[in-house]
Design an enzyme around this catalytic site. Structure first.
Site, PDB file in Angstrom:
ATOM      1  N   HIS A   1       8.088  -7.812  -3.586  1.00  0.00           N
ATOM      2  CA  HIS A   1       7.000  -8.052  -4.106  1.00  0.00           C
ATOM      3  C   HIS A   1       7.038  -9.370  -4.942  1.00  0.00           C
ATOM      4  CE1 HIS A   1       4.720  -4.407  -3.494  1.00  0.00           C
ATOM      5  NE2 HIS A   1       5.786  -3.817  -3.012  1.00  0.00           N
TER       6      HIS A   1
ATOM      7  N   GLY B   1       0.966  -1.301   0.155  1.00  0.00           N
ATOM      8  CA  GLY B   1       0.258  -0.003  -0.048  1.00  0.00           C
ATOM      9  C   GLY B   1       0.724   1.185  -0.098  1.00  0.00           C
TER      10      GLY B   1
ATOM     11  N   LYS C   1      -7.067  -8.958 -18.824  1.00  0.00           N
ATOM     12  CA  LYS C   1      -7.727  -9.293 -20.284  1.00  0.00           C
ATOM     13  C   LYS C   1      -7.074 -10.548 -20.737  1.00  0.00           C
ATOM     14  CE  LYS C   1      -8.266  -6.228 -23.263  1.00  0.00           C
ATOM     15  NZ  LYS C   1      -9.726  -5.709 -23.715  1.00  0.00           N
TER      16      LYS C   1
ATOM     17  N   CYS D   1       5.069  -6.493   1.435  1.00  0.00           N
ATOM     18  CA  CYS D   1       5.418  -4.956   1.804  1.00  0.00           C
ATOM     19  C   CYS D   1       5.036  -4.227   2.767  1.00  0.00           C
ATOM     20  CB  CYS D   1       5.235  -4.251   0.328  1.00  0.00           C
ATOM     21  SG  CYS D   1       6.097  -2.760   0.079  1.00  0.00           S
ATOM     22  N   TYR D   2       3.969  -3.337   2.710  1.00  0.00           N
ATOM     23  CA  TYR D   2       3.302  -2.876   3.689  1.00  0.00           C
ATOM     24  C   TYR D   2       2.675  -3.897   4.567  1.00  0.00           C
ATOM     25  CZ  TYR D   2       0.003   0.385   6.165  1.00  0.00           C
ATOM     26  OH  TYR D   2      -0.648   1.090   7.101  1.00  0.00           O
TER      27      TYR D   2
ATOM     28  N   ASP E   1     -13.845  -8.590 -24.278  1.00  0.00           N
ATOM     29  CA  ASP E   1     -14.402  -8.619 -22.937  1.00  0.00           C
ATOM     30  C   ASP E   1     -15.945  -8.561 -22.867  1.00  0.00           C
ATOM     31  OD1 ASP E   1     -11.903  -7.481 -22.639  1.00  0.00           O
ATOM     32  OD2 ASP E   1     -11.975  -5.608 -22.090  1.00  0.00           O
TER      33      ASP E   1
ATOM     34  N   GLU F   1       4.783 -10.748  -6.394  1.00  0.00           N
ATOM     35  CA  GLU F   1       3.781 -10.717  -7.459  1.00  0.00           C
ATOM     36  C   GLU F   1       4.178  -9.923  -8.882  1.00  0.00           C
ATOM     37  OE1 GLU F   1       3.562  -8.837  -5.016  1.00  0.00           O
ATOM     38  OE2 GLU F   1       2.856  -6.850  -5.280  1.00  0.00           O
TER      39      GLU F   1
END
Ligand code: XMP
Length: 510
Positions: free
Chosen positions: A170, A56, A366, A83-84, A227, A172
């Protein structure tokens, strides 16, 4: 009844927190984002096998910093802080978080002192990605420190007996080379079975939609893009003929697009399609509007008005299906994330919206949606289509949107895309298009002076539209595009190529 394990990601306001959920899904475990205001009781009710606290923008010492409900760490459900989230765990349980001398942003290498449960597959010295200023300097009682970096005394810590883990880096983002291994280690600790896949999204959404809609008729905003096509196919699978798709020709479409969409979704397709000619209505309302956010909001509202008028023709449909994706949601702004631009289908919606929205793809990116589309049997021609924004050419004409400018842009844009397709670059390119700025420049053609518009060509590569890079198009192809545009399109006397990545730019110009 769908019944798969879930990992909850608590959103502390990072632009990329949904990436964590997506990486967990890539490891075949269902994952959902929950707001940071969630209580420990609400969490227990969702029966997660694990909880991830995201990064964050705030400091744990900021006045309005989010304090963790300590019960979340006492529920016996494994928790991973990133992280945060890592710092919040340390601070809540009696560790030390300090402001370090220097911030650490970007790539760095990790010193692994003790692999523990999470870092078993992370080689000592391997690259991780950091974005922090504060740092955990002392682990809470019961924890052990596993790794450090130049800017983080405690880059990873754990108390496996209590099922509590924290990493400052991170896992991710792709720049953390063994990020997925860290998440896999956490999921193993959670006892994950890996019981979730693309087919599960379809199954669970079909079940949900059937339950919500009952016997009602539903309309779907179909743009011809991937989409809305996937959203329509999902809803069609749930309720069949009670779905009516509405394709709005707002006059802001590309050359030949109306015919293309009608061909793809017309008689050959199982869905019912109504095409509405709203060109005059949109162009009249847009006249004189130059501010990008005002354009986007005007278009978002008009779409809804057209759907309202058309819904009365199909038994007063109460539900509206939209192909909203996660990047549309996050960029339009949330309680914790900043507004970058109002996507027409989220931030552009009017306040007096009378429809109930059905957005089965709202948590996905997507490329995940494309996978779902393939799974649903949609043809490649639809699934692989390059994205095109709902507000269409209006956000690619800087300044006033007029019929004359639309015509110039439509012709130029079709040449740009035609040449890139001929050069075999479609697969490498996420999206390519032309932009018409509101300026004119001096040129010379046929011994005479010209004073006409420049055209900007933009082509980007991307994985999920959250970040993007400009494509290194070979000079010969840029040359061909430039020659053709200037020779074939009246009103353009110069061509420029946009060499800006995202960030700092966005993909569209407005
Ligand atoms: P930006 O310009 O924000 O675009 O980097 C990210 C992706 O989203 C598309 N885009 C939109 N799509 N409605 C949409 O359906 C919108 O209002 C909208 N704005 C941007 C853009 O084309 C790119 O693929």
């Amino acid at each position: 009844m769908t019944d798969f394990q879930t990992v909850l990601v608590v959103d502390f306001g990072a632009q990329y927190s949904q990436l964590i959920a997506r990486r967990v899904r890539e490891l075949d475990v269902h994952s959902e984002i929950v707001p940071r205001s969630i209580s420990s009781e609400e969490m227990v009710a969702m029966d997660p096998i694990g909880i991830i606290l995201s990064g964050g923008p705030a400091s744990v010492y900021a006045e309005d910093a989010y304090q963790l409900d300590p019960d979340i760490l006492e529920m016996g459900i494994p928790v991973l802080g990133i992280c945060y989230g890592h710092q919040v765990i340390a601070q809540t349980l009696g560790g030390q978080v300090s402001r370090t001398e220097r911030a650490e942003y970007g790539r760095t290498s990790i010193d692994v002192q003790d692999s523990g449960s999470l870092l078993g597959d992370v080689p000592d010295g391997s690259q991780v990605w950091m974005s922090h200023r504060d740092s955990v300097t002392e682990v809470p009682p019961g924890f052990r420190a596993n790794a450090s970096t130049n800017g983080a005394v405690v880059a990873a810590m754990e108390d496996p007996d209590r099922g509590l883990f924290g990493v400052q880096f991170h896992p991710e983002v792709v720049h953390t080379l063994h990020g997925q291994d860290v998440l896999r280690g956490f999921l193993q600790h959670c006892g994950a079975r890996g019981d979730w896949n693309r087919a599960s999204i379809i199954e669970s959404q079909v079940e949900r939609i059937t339950e919500v809609v009952g016997d009602d008729t539903v309309i779907c905003a179909l743009s011809g893009g991937v989409d809305s096509a996937v959203a329509a196919a999902l809803v069609h699978r749930a309720i069949g003929d009670r779905l009516v798709c509405i394709f709005v020709d707002h006059g802001l479409l590309r050359k030949g697009e109306v015919e293309e969409v009608q061909r793809a979704f017309g008689d050959a397709s199982p869905v019912r399609l109504i095409t509405v000619d709203a060109r005059e209505r949109f162009l009249d309302r847009l006249a004189g509007i130059v501010d990008p956010e005002e354009k986007r909001k005007t278009i978002g509202e008009l779409f809804i008005r057209v759907f309202e008028d058309t819904a009365t023709q199909v038994g007063d449909a109460r539900y509206l299906v939209q192909g909203t994706l996660y990047p549309d949601v996050i960029e339009s702004g949330t309680d914790s994330a900043a507004t970058i631009k109002s996507h027409h289908n989220v931030g552009g919606l009017p306040d007096d919206l009378n429809f109930e929205l059905i957005e089965p793809l709202r948590d996905l990116f997507k490329d995940e949606v494309r996978e779902v589309g393939r799974e649903l049997g949609l043809p490649d021609a639809i699934v692989n289509r390059h994205p095109f924004p709902g507000p269409g050419l209006a956000v690619r004409i800087i300044g006033d949107v007029t019929e004359e400018r639309l015509e110039i842009l439509r012709d130029a844009d079709s040449i740009v895309r035609d040449e890139l397709t001929k050069a075999g670059l479609d697969e490498e390119i996420w999206q390519a298009f032309a932009v018409l700025p509101a300026i004119r420049t001096v040129g010379v053609q046929g011994d005479g002076r010209t004073y006409a518009h420049p055209l900007i060509v933009r082509a980007v590569s991307s994985e999920d539209a959250m970040t993007a890079d400009w494509v290194r198009i070979p000079y010969e192809i840029l040359d061909r595009i430039s020659n053709r545009v200037i020779n074939e399109v009246d009103g353009i006397n110069r061509v420029a190529y946009d060499v800006t990545s995202k960030p700092p730019g966005t993909i569209e110009w407005e």
